[in-house]
Design an enzyme around this catalytic site. Structure first.
Site, mmCIF file in Angstrom:
data_model
loop_
_atom_site.group_PDB
_atom_site.id
_atom_site.type_symbol
_atom_site.label_atom_id
_atom_site.label_comp_id
_atom_site.label_asym_id
_atom_site.label_seq_id
_atom_site.Cartn_x
_atom_site.Cartn_y
_atom_site.Cartn_z
ATOM 1 N N GLY A 21 0.817 -1.210 0.000
ATOM 2 C CA GLY A 21 0.000 0.000 0.000
ATOM 3 C C GLY A 21 0.849 1.257 0.000
ATOM 4 N N GLY A 23 -0.444 4.369 0.215
ATOM 5 C CA GLY A 23 -1.254 5.488 0.710
ATOM 6 C C GLY A 23 -0.445 6.257 1.746
ATOM 7 C CG PHE A 24 -2.071 9.727 3.732
ATOM 8 C CD1 PHE A 24 -1.334 10.831 3.347
ATOM 9 C CD2 PHE A 24 -3.423 9.688 3.424
ATOM 10 C CE1 PHE A 24 -1.933 11.881 2.672
ATOM 11 C CE2 PHE A 24 -4.026 10.732 2.754
ATOM 12 C CZ PHE A 24 -3.285 11.837 2.370
ATOM 13 C CB VAL A 90 -1.268 -7.768 -2.018
ATOM 14 C CG1 VAL A 90 -1.291 -8.805 -0.903
ATOM 15 C CG2 VAL A 90 0.140 -7.251 -2.267
ATOM 16 C CD GLU A 181 -14.371 17.527 3.467
ATOM 17 O OE1 GLU A 181 -13.673 18.380 4.040
ATOM 18 O OE2 GLU A 181 -13.899 16.470 3.005
ATOM 19 C CG ASP A 311 -8.146 4.586 6.449
ATOM 20 O OD1 ASP A 311 -7.797 5.298 7.413
ATOM 21 O OD2 ASP A 311 -8.813 5.026 5.481
HETATM 22 C C1 LIG Z 1 -13.243 11.132 0.244
HETATM 23 C C2 LIG Z 1 -12.298 11.102 1.407
HETATM 24 C C3 LIG Z 1 -11.922 12.289 2.025
HETATM 25 C C4 LIG Z 1 -11.047 12.262 3.093
HETATM 26 N N1 LIG Z 1 -10.675 13.436 3.676
HETATM 27 C C5 LIG Z 1 -9.777 13.445 4.665
HETATM 28 C C6 LIG Z 1 -9.322 14.659 5.235
HETATM 29 O O1 LIG Z 1 -9.778 15.731 4.834
HETATM 30 N N2 LIG Z 1 -8.385 14.612 6.213
HETATM 31 C C7 LIG Z 1 -7.872 13.426 6.651
HETATM 32 O O2 LIG Z 1 -6.999 13.421 7.541
HETATM 33 N N3 LIG Z 1 -8.290 12.244 6.157
HETATM 34 C C8 LIG Z 1 -9.227 12.230 5.175
HETATM 35 N N4 LIG Z 1 -9.666 11.049 4.649
HETATM 36 C C9 LIG Z 1 -9.156 9.796 5.224
HETATM 37 C C10 LIG Z 1 -7.778 9.482 4.701
HETATM 38 O O3 LIG Z 1 -7.712 9.727 3.324
HETATM 39 C C11 LIG Z 1 -7.454 8.043 5.033
HETATM 40 O O4 LIG Z 1 -7.527 7.880 6.421
HETATM 41 C C12 LIG Z 1 -6.060 7.670 4.563
HETATM 42 O O5 LIG Z 1 -5.964 7.784 3.163
HETATM 43 C C13 LIG Z 1 -5.699 6.255 4.974
HETATM 44 O O6 LIG Z 1 -4.401 5.997 4.550
HETATM 45 P P1 LIG Z 1 -3.926 4.512 4.266
HETATM 46 O O7 LIG Z 1 -2.512 4.612 3.826
HETATM 47 O O8 LIG Z 1 -4.252 3.648 5.416
HETATM 48 O O9 LIG Z 1 -4.845 4.021 3.084
HETATM 49 P P2 LIG Z 1 -4.993 4.600 1.591
HETATM 50 O O10 LIG Z 1 -4.629 6.041 1.548
HETATM 51 O O11 LIG Z 1 -6.344 4.187 1.163
HETATM 52 O O12 LIG Z 1 -3.895 3.790 0.769
HETATM 53 C C14 LIG Z 1 -4.002 2.411 0.599
HETATM 54 C C15 LIG Z 1 -3.174 2.045 -0.621
HETATM 55 O O13 LIG Z 1 -3.150 0.634 -0.711
HETATM 56 C C16 LIG Z 1 -3.368 0.238 -2.040
HETATM 57 N N5 LIG Z 1 -3.991 -1.085 -2.015
HETATM 58 C C17 LIG Z 1 -5.186 -1.432 -1.510
HETATM 59 N N6 LIG Z 1 -5.408 -2.745 -1.650
HETATM 60 C C18 LIG Z 1 -4.334 -3.249 -2.274
HETATM 61 C C19 LIG Z 1 -3.985 -4.531 -2.708
HETATM 62 N N7 LIG Z 1 -4.777 -5.594 -2.524
HETATM 63 N N8 LIG Z 1 -2.800 -4.702 -3.348
HETATM 64 C C20 LIG Z 1 -1.965 -3.636 -3.556
HETATM 65 N N9 LIG Z 1 -2.252 -2.391 -3.153
HETATM 66 C C21 LIG Z 1 -3.426 -2.189 -2.514
HETATM 67 C C22 LIG Z 1 -4.276 1.312 -2.604
HETATM 68 O O14 LIG Z 1 -4.160 1.395 -4.023
HETATM 69 C C23 LIG Z 1 -3.770 2.567 -1.917
HETATM 70 O O15 LIG Z 1 -2.765 3.214 -2.667
HETATM 71 C C24 LIG Z 1 -10.547 11.032 3.573
HETATM 72 C C25 LIG Z 1 -10.928 9.841 2.971
HETATM 73 C C26 LIG Z 1 -11.790 9.869 1.877
HETATM 74 C C27 LIG Z 1 -12.176 8.587 1.215
#
Ligand SMILES: Cc1cc2nc3c(=O)[nH]c(=O)nc-3n(C[C@H](O)[C@H](O)[C@H](O)COP(=O)(O)OP(=O)(O)OC[C@H]3O[C@@H](n4cnc5c(N)ncnc54)[C@H](O)[C@@H]3O)c2cc1C
Length: 451
Positions: A21, A23-24, A90, A181, A311
């Site tokens: 992943g 993401g953040f 994955v 939003e 998340d």
């Molecule tokens: C519409 C929206 C608005 C938001 N606004 C805010 C905000 O204003 N402020 C704030 O703090 N938070 C906000 N959030 C929440 C924040 O974006 C999430 O908490 C954050 O992105 C979580 O980070 P993460 O790295 O856990 O997951 P993600 O950012 O979702 O990253 C997960 C990554 O894993 C990858 N992935 C997933 N499954 C697989 C797999 N099987 N194989 C390979 N790769 C995979 C995905 O492609 C992605 O790149 C918002 C969320 C949404 C949906």
């Protein structure tokens, strides 16, 4: 046969960290390990870009284009030889060997495995929702929703009779931050942008409904913020159907729990999240929302060498409740894992997770924002709240890319004046709507022009 460079037993003395992943959370971890001599990192994502989720609704409402909020993962690490990006999905996770398997049949095994694949929409088994509603969690989701919003406008512009079939009725399920939003941005789009672009269409007949089982808008914020957000939405003509559930989503309508039927071809789903599929695939203990329960050290009890962040994790907060699913929690948890990995390599104890709370905030359309900042949750509204929103999101963005000036410039422009282009992607399936035969259903309200 080629040497399996993913196998830590192949003689490479560096600690191999496999991160699922980008993401953040995954990026926070990879960034913390980039340039470190003692580790090599394999960062796996199903996309070769990071998607900045807080701005997804701006893409859905044509305020920003996809390229404004997608950042190349390879570019993020082009100066870091010890970070290797792999584009792959994955599907299997084996915590006991700290390995994952991808759809293309590759296996990646690490000395340390970091699971950070985020979340996905939870439709709570609502009939028809998975088929007909438009979730908003990924860039692809945002583009599909934008396409559908523009497609109904185009169809209604060609055939006014479609307005009676609900062409201009929009339903947003969920009055949390995402739904609120999105509703604010859609209200602005309909009130300000569309009348100037569809000269011939009765745009004022458009309706936006926000439906939520709960009784407030922006749950999790203070009472004053609920009131502020409700007012900001209502000023934009948004109708709030609170204390009401969604019983069914069909191709041409939504059925609410109070028996109301709203004709619509555009239902946006901001109704809840569940853990991404690797959570179930891992066999690790899942708690609320299917998320993996971890301790303060971000590991699962009895499973050494596996960290779960962002998340997908239920990370216990100071009061025992899990931290909210926020970008800042995800980023900091990823950074914390990087620190722990480096500490362990240095023979030191791992670091427990301490969240530096920047507050919670939401932007409810142009000119309206709410923020609750600091330990005592000071409330800010309007442009001061927006400044706080911009600062916190600029900090988040600096976790994923180096240059944030463009983001700040965009932010102030957005808050004041900018309009985005309404470009319809006709290749997308969301652009093609089968209108079928007209049928009877109640349409509840019309969007009143803002006072
Ligand atoms: C519409 C929206 C608005 C938001 N606004 C805010 C905000 O204003 N402020 C704030 O703090 N938070 C906000 N959030 C929440 C924040 O974006 C999430 O908490 C954050 O992105 C979580 O980070 P993460 O790295 O856990 O997951 P993600 O950012 O979702 O990253 C997960 C990554 O894993 C990858 N992935 C997933 N499954 C697989 C797999 N099987 N194989 C390979 N790769 C995979 C995905 O492609 C992605 O790149 C918002 C969320 C949404 C949906």
């Amino acid at each position: 046969m080629a040497l399996d460079t993913n196998d830590p037993t192949n003689g490479n003395p560096k600690t191999h960290v496999v991160i699922v992943g980008g993401g953040f959370a995954g990026l926070g971890c990879a960034r913390g390990l980039a340039g470190e001599d003692s580790v090599r990192v394999t960062l796996i994502d199903q996309h070769n870009y990071h998607q900045f989720q807080p701005l997804l609704y701006q893409v859905a409402t044509s305020q920003l284009s996809a390229s404004d909020i997608a950042f190349s993962l390879r570019q993020a690490f082009h100066d870091d030889d010890n970070v290797d990006v792999k584009l792959a999905e994955v599907t299997e996770v084996d915590p006991s060997t700290r390995s994952v398997r991808t759809t293309d049949g590759e296996t990646y095994r690490g000395d340390v495995l970091v699971l950070a694949p985020g979340a996905q929409a939870n439709f709570f088994h609502t009939p028809g929702a998975a088929e007909h509603a438009f979730p908003l969690y990924s860039l692809a989701d945002a583009e599909r929703l934008r396409t559908r919003i523009l497609a109904v406008f185009e169809d209604a512009d060609r055939d006014r009779a479609l307005i009676d079939q609900g062409a201009l009725n929009f339903v947003i399920v969920g009055a949390g931050a995402t739904g609120t939003e999105l509703a604010g941005a859609m209200g602005d789009m309909i009130n300000e942008t569309m009348p100037a672009e569809y000269h011939d269409l009765a745009v004022q007949r458009a309706t936006i409904h926000v439906v939520d089982l709960g009784h407030v808008v922006l749950n999790g914020f203070s009472d004053r913020a609920h009131e502020y957000a409700s007012k900001a939405l209502q000023e934009r003509g948004v109708k709030l159907d609170l204390g009401t559930g969604v019983k069914e989503v069909a191709a041409d309508h939504v059925l609410l729990s109070d028996g109301t039927t709203i004709k619509t071809r555009c239902v946006a789903w901001a109704g809840g999240l569940m853990a991404a599929s690797p959570a179930a695939a891992s066999g690790l203990p899942q708690g609320r929302g299917g998320r993996i329960d971890v301790g303060k050290d971000l590991t699962v009890d009895g499973v050494p060498g596996v960290y779960v962040v962002g998340d997908i994790a239920n990370i216990p907060g100071p009061d025992g409740d899990p931290f909210p699913q926020l970008g800042s929690v995800a980023l900091q948890s990823g950074q914390c894992v990087a620190d722990s990995i480096l500490a362990e390599i240095a023979g030191e104890p791992p670091k427990p997770f301490h969240y530096k709370d920047k507050g919670i905030m939401a932007m409810i359309g142009r000119g309206s924002a709410v923020a609750e900042v600091g330990k005592h949750r000071h409330e800010l509204h309007g442009s001061i709240a927006f400044a706080a929103w911009l600062g916190v999101h600029a900090a988040l963005m600096s976790g994923v890319r180096n240059r944030i000036e463009a983001f700040i410039d965009w932010g102030w422009d957005y808050f004041s004046t900018t309009r985005g282009p309404q470009v319809l992607d006709q290749r997308s399936g969301a652009a093609h709507i089968d209108w079928g035969e007209p049928e009877d259903a109640e349409v509840t309200a019309s969007l009143a022009p803002p006072p």
